[in-house]
Design a protein around this motif. Structure first.
Motif, PDB file in Angstrom:
ATOM      1  N   LEU A 198      52.766  98.876  28.296  1.00  0.00           N
ATOM      2  CA  LEU A 198      52.849 100.330  28.245  1.00  0.00           C
ATOM      3  C   LEU A 198      51.863 100.953  29.232  1.00  0.00           C
ATOM      4  O   LEU A 198      50.843 100.356  29.594  1.00  0.00           O
ATOM      5  CB  LEU A 198      52.571 100.820  26.823  1.00  0.00           C
ATOM      6  N   GLY A 199      52.146 102.169  29.621  1.00  0.00           N
ATOM      7  CA  GLY A 199      51.403 102.798  30.701  1.00  0.00           C
ATOM      8  C   GLY A 199      49.972 103.183  30.363  1.00  0.00           C
ATOM      9  O   GLY A 199      49.160 103.382  31.276  1.00  0.00           O
ATOM     10  N   ASP A 200      49.643 103.324  29.080  1.00  0.00           N
ATOM     11  CA  ASP A 200      48.294 103.764  28.725  1.00  0.00           C
ATOM     12  C   ASP A 200      47.298 102.616  28.621  1.00  0.00           C
ATOM     13  O   ASP A 200      46.153 102.815  28.209  1.00  0.00           O
ATOM     14  CB  ASP A 200      48.321 104.529  27.401  1.00  0.00           C
ATOM     15  N   TRP A 201      47.713 101.410  28.992  1.00  0.00           N
ATOM     16  CA  TRP A 201      46.827 100.238  28.904  1.00  0.00           C
ATOM     17  C   TRP A 201      45.902 100.191  30.114  1.00  0.00           C
ATOM     18  O   TRP A 201      46.338 100.142  31.257  1.00  0.00           O
ATOM     19  CB  TRP A 201      47.666  98.969  28.841  1.00  0.00           C
ATOM     20  N   GLN A 202      44.599 100.226  29.860  1.00  0.00           N
ATOM     21  CA  GLN A 202      43.604 100.183  30.926  1.00  0.00           C
ATOM     22  C   GLN A 202      42.635  99.028  30.646  1.00  0.00           C
ATOM     23  O   GLN A 202      41.787  99.141  29.756  1.00  0.00           O
ATOM     24  CB  GLN A 202      42.838 101.505  31.007  1.00  0.00           C
ATOM     25  N   PRO A 203      42.760  97.919  31.372  1.00  0.00           N
ATOM     26  CA  PRO A 203      41.897  96.758  31.111  1.00  0.00           C
ATOM     27  C   PRO A 203      40.422  97.114  31.252  1.00  0.00           C
ATOM     28  O   PRO A 203      40.037  97.888  32.138  1.00  0.00           O
ATOM     29  CB  PRO A 203      42.334  95.747  32.176  1.00  0.00           C
ATOM     30  N   LEU A 204      39.608  96.570  30.388  1.00  0.00           N
ATOM     31  CA  LEU A 204      38.178  96.801  30.445  1.00  0.00           C
ATOM     32  C   LEU A 204      37.483  95.605  31.085  1.00  0.00           C
ATOM     33  O   LEU A 204      38.006  94.486  31.042  1.00  0.00           O
ATOM     34  CB  LEU A 204      37.607  97.050  29.047  1.00  0.00           C
ATOM     35  N   PRO A 205      36.332  95.793  31.687  1.00  0.00           N
ATOM     36  CA  PRO A 205      35.628  94.675  32.335  1.00  0.00           C
ATOM     37  C   PRO A 205      35.119  93.677  31.299  1.00  0.00           C
ATOM     38  O   PRO A 205      34.696  94.052  30.206  1.00  0.00           O
ATOM     39  CB  PRO A 205      34.467  95.362  33.059  1.00  0.00           C
ATOM     40  N   VAL A 206      35.177  92.416  31.649  1.00  0.00           N
ATOM     41  CA  VAL A 206      34.711  91.362  30.740  1.00  0.00           C
ATOM     42  C   VAL A 206      33.197  91.232  30.878  1.00  0.00           C
ATOM     43  O   VAL A 206      32.692  90.972  31.984  1.00  0.00           O
ATOM     44  CB  VAL A 206      35.395  90.019  31.067  1.00  0.00           C
ATOM     45  N   PRO A 207      32.444  91.425  29.793  1.00  0.00           N
ATOM     46  CA  PRO A 207      30.987  91.285  29.876  1.00  0.00           C
ATOM     47  C   PRO A 207      30.597  89.878  30.313  1.00  0.00           C
ATOM     48  O   PRO A 207      31.127  88.894  29.791  1.00  0.00           O
ATOM     49  CB  PRO A 207      30.518  91.570  28.434  1.00  0.00           C
ATOM     50  N   PRO A 208      29.693  89.731  31.259  1.00  0.00           N
ATOM     51  CA  PRO A 208      29.280  88.390  31.718  1.00  0.00           C
ATOM     52  C   PRO A 208      28.719  87.510  30.609  1.00  0.00           C
ATOM     53  O   PRO A 208      28.795  86.288  30.704  1.00  0.00           O
ATOM     54  CB  PRO A 208      28.214  88.702  32.782  1.00  0.00           C
ATOM     55  N   ILE A 209      28.189  88.143  29.557  1.00  0.00           N
ATOM     56  CA  ILE A 209      27.590  87.358  28.490  1.00  0.00           C
ATOM     57  C   ILE A 209      28.633  86.513  27.755  1.00  0.00           C
ATOM     58  O   ILE A 209      28.286  85.553  27.053  1.00  0.00           O
ATOM     59  CB  ILE A 209      26.853  88.285  27.490  1.00  0.00           C
TER      60      ILE A 209
ATOM     61  N   VAL B 174      35.834 101.750  20.719  1.00  0.00           N
ATOM     62  CA  VAL B 174      37.019 101.155  20.083  1.00  0.00           C
ATOM     63  C   VAL B 174      38.256 102.009  20.305  1.00  0.00           C
ATOM     64  O   VAL B 174      39.330 101.499  20.649  1.00  0.00           O
ATOM     65  CB  VAL B 174      36.760 100.956  18.575  1.00  0.00           C
ATOM     66  N   ASP B 175      38.137 103.321  20.075  1.00  0.00           N
ATOM     67  CA  ASP B 175      39.309 104.190  20.153  1.00  0.00           C
ATOM     68  C   ASP B 175      39.504 104.797  21.535  1.00  0.00           C
ATOM     69  O   ASP B 175      40.281 105.738  21.693  1.00  0.00           O
ATOM     70  CB  ASP B 175      39.206 105.301  19.106  1.00  0.00           C
ATOM     71  N   GLY B 176      38.814 104.284  22.544  1.00  0.00           N
ATOM     72  CA  GLY B 176      38.934 104.852  23.880  1.00  0.00           C
ATOM     73  C   GLY B 176      40.217 104.465  24.580  1.00  0.00           C
ATOM     74  O   GLY B 176      40.758 105.237  25.381  1.00  0.00           O
ATOM     75  N   ASN B 177      40.725 103.270  24.277  1.00  0.00           N
ATOM     76  CA  ASN B 177      41.904 102.767  24.973  1.00  0.00           C
ATOM     77  C   ASN B 177      42.471 101.600  24.165  1.00  0.00           C
ATOM     78  O   ASN B 177      41.712 100.900  23.486  1.00  0.00           O
ATOM     79  CB  ASN B 177      41.512 102.299  26.380  1.00  0.00           C
ATOM     80  N   PRO B 178      43.794 101.369  24.185  1.00  0.00           N
ATOM     81  CA  PRO B 178      44.352 100.223  23.447  1.00  0.00           C
ATOM     82  C   PRO B 178      43.738  98.893  23.853  1.00  0.00           C
ATOM     83  O   PRO B 178      43.580  98.003  23.013  1.00  0.00           O
ATOM     84  CB  PRO B 178      45.840 100.275  23.808  1.00  0.00           C
TER      85      PRO B 178
ATOM     86  N   ASN C 129      40.659  98.408  24.742  1.00  0.00           N
ATOM     87  CA  ASN C 129      39.372  98.339  24.050  1.00  0.00           C
ATOM     88  C   ASN C 129      39.560  97.911  22.603  1.00  0.00           C
ATOM     89  O   ASN C 129      38.823  97.060  22.086  1.00  0.00           O
ATOM     90  CB  ASN C 129      38.674  99.701  24.090  1.00  0.00           C
ATOM     91  N   SER C 130      40.538  98.526  21.940  1.00  0.00           N
ATOM     92  CA  SER C 130      40.796  98.205  20.529  1.00  0.00           C
ATOM     93  C   SER C 130      41.149  96.740  20.369  1.00  0.00           C
ATOM     94  O   SER C 130      40.700  96.082  19.420  1.00  0.00           O
ATOM     95  CB  SER C 130      41.931  99.087  19.994  1.00  0.00           C
ATOM     96  N   PHE C 131      41.973  96.233  21.296  1.00  0.00           N
ATOM     97  CA  PHE C 131      42.352  94.824  21.209  1.00  0.00           C
ATOM     98  C   PHE C 131      41.134  93.922  21.367  1.00  0.00           C
ATOM     99  O   PHE C 131      40.985  92.935  20.642  1.00  0.00           O
ATOM    100  CB  PHE C 131      43.393  94.501  22.286  1.00  0.00           C
ATOM    101  N   PHE C 132      40.246  94.248  22.303  1.00  0.00           N
ATOM    102  CA  PHE C 132      39.052  93.430  22.520  1.00  0.00           C
ATOM    103  C   PHE C 132      38.206  93.357  21.258  1.00  0.00           C
ATOM    104  O   PHE C 132      37.812  92.275  20.814  1.00  0.00           O
ATOM    105  CB  PHE C 132      38.230  94.005  23.672  1.00  0.00           C
ATOM    106  N   TYR C 133      37.917  94.502  20.673  1.00  0.00           N
ATOM    107  CA  TYR C 133      37.084  94.518  19.468  1.00  0.00           C
ATOM    108  C   TYR C 133      37.783  93.832  18.302  1.00  0.00           C
ATOM    109  O   TYR C 133      37.129  93.173  17.477  1.00  0.00           O
ATOM    110  CB  TYR C 133      36.730  95.956  19.097  1.00  0.00           C
ATOM    111  N   LEU C 134      39.106  93.970  18.224  1.00  0.00           N
ATOM    112  CA  LEU C 134      39.848  93.378  17.114  1.00  0.00           C
ATOM    113  C   LEU C 134      39.810  91.860  17.165  1.00  0.00           C
ATOM    114  O   LEU C 134      39.435  91.198  16.186  1.00  0.00           O
ATOM    115  CB  LEU C 134      41.302  93.872  17.130  1.00  0.00           C
ATOM    116  N   VAL C 135      40.189  91.289  18.302  1.00  0.00           N
ATOM    117  CA  VAL C 135      40.303  89.833  18.374  1.00  0.00           C
ATOM    118  C   VAL C 135      38.931  89.157  18.338  1.00  0.00           C
ATOM    119  O   VAL C 135      38.753  88.118  17.695  1.00  0.00           O
ATOM    120  CB  VAL C 135      41.097  89.392  19.619  1.00  0.00           C
ATOM    121  N   THR C 136      37.951  89.751  19.026  1.00  0.00           N
ATOM    122  CA  THR C 136      36.619  89.147  18.995  1.00  0.00           C
ATOM    123  C   THR C 136      35.993  89.284  17.617  1.00  0.00           C
ATOM    124  O   THR C 136      35.265  88.393  17.164  1.00  0.00           O
ATOM    125  CB  THR C 136      35.705  89.779  20.056  1.00  0.00           C
ATOM    126  N   GLY C 137      36.266  90.416  16.943  1.00  0.00           N
ATOM    127  CA  GLY C 137      35.743  90.592  15.589  1.00  0.00           C
ATOM    128  C   GLY C 137      36.358  89.625  14.602  1.00  0.00           C
ATOM    129  O   GLY C 137      35.655  89.025  13.777  1.00  0.00           O
TER     130      GLY C 137
END
Length: 234
Positions: free
Chosen positions: A77-88, A150-154, A156-164
């Protein structure tokens, strides 16, 4: 959807390999020989515990497989904006790998009957796993400080969800690891902790595999691989 099928196929292959390794497919009624002594009812519970772990891994694998499928569908979907992967996350991956290696070492210590090495292996596995969880929290903090809430972008939500979710499963594994440590430090010694260490090592190896899949998603490697496969099939 093909990614989900592939993930389920890998899970099924790992489960089959693990069950074969535990000799759960052996038919004892076909074996010949004289049964001596009284049956060991304590040992008879071991296969049940192994099967229970197998079902748990199947459920966990299915959960993350569905999340993987949801990721590939949602990112179109068009609203998906990948976030940078933290080096840690690289450091965290190394910690989880070392934790799994430490448990494998503890498992070998059980076979050698070395109580000291068993205790060291369990302690090292716990320290590395706790460091992994602490690193994941630091990754969350870095992203939140950079505006990736978390609610900034889908994405972001996916990152927090799966890692959590993965972190919660590691936290649950630490509880089981603590029980194995109690066994190792208790009167039962090496033999008393044998089954618990074996189950923990299997669980840790599986969670390491799940994390590698998730990490490949977050880093974008899985998407590139799927695109490459689609080009080959087209």
């Amino acid at each position: 959807m093909s990614v989900v099928v592939m993930f389920f196929a890998i899970i099924a292959a790992l489960a089959g390999w693990w069950l074969a390794r535990q000799r759960l497919t052996v038919k004892p009624w076909l074996e010949q020989g004289v049964i001596e002594g009284v049956p060991d009812f304590g040992a008879s519970r071991d296969p049940a515990k192994r099967v229970g772990l197998g079902f748990l891994l199947a459920v966990v694998g299915s959960l993350f497989a569905l999340l993987t499928g949801a990721y590939f569908m949602r990112r179109e979907l068009g609203d998906w904006q990948p976030l940078p992967v933290p080096p840690i996350l690289w450091f965290n991956t190394a910690m989880l790998l070392l934790s799994s290696i430490a448990l494998e070492w503890a498992q070998r210590a059980v076979r050698r009957g070395s109580r000291t090495q068993l205790r060291l292996g369990l302690a090292a596995a716990a320290v590395f796993a706790i460091t992994f969880l602490a690193g994941q929290l630091l990754a969350w903090g870095e992203l939140a400080a950079s505006g990736y809430v978390v609610d900034g972008n889908p994405a972001n939500s996916f990152f927090y969800l799966v890692t959590g979710l993965h972190g919660l499963h590691i936290l649950g594994g630490l509880v089981a690891l603590g029980w194995a440590s109690v066994k190792a430090w208790g009167r039962g010694g090496v033999e008393g902790a044998r089954l618990n260490v074996e189950l923990c090592a299997t669980y840790w190896l599986f969670m390491l595999f799940v994390w590698m899949v998730l990490f490949s998603l977050l880093a974008g490697w899985a998407s590139d691989f799927v695109a490459f496969c689609q080009q080959l099939l087209s």
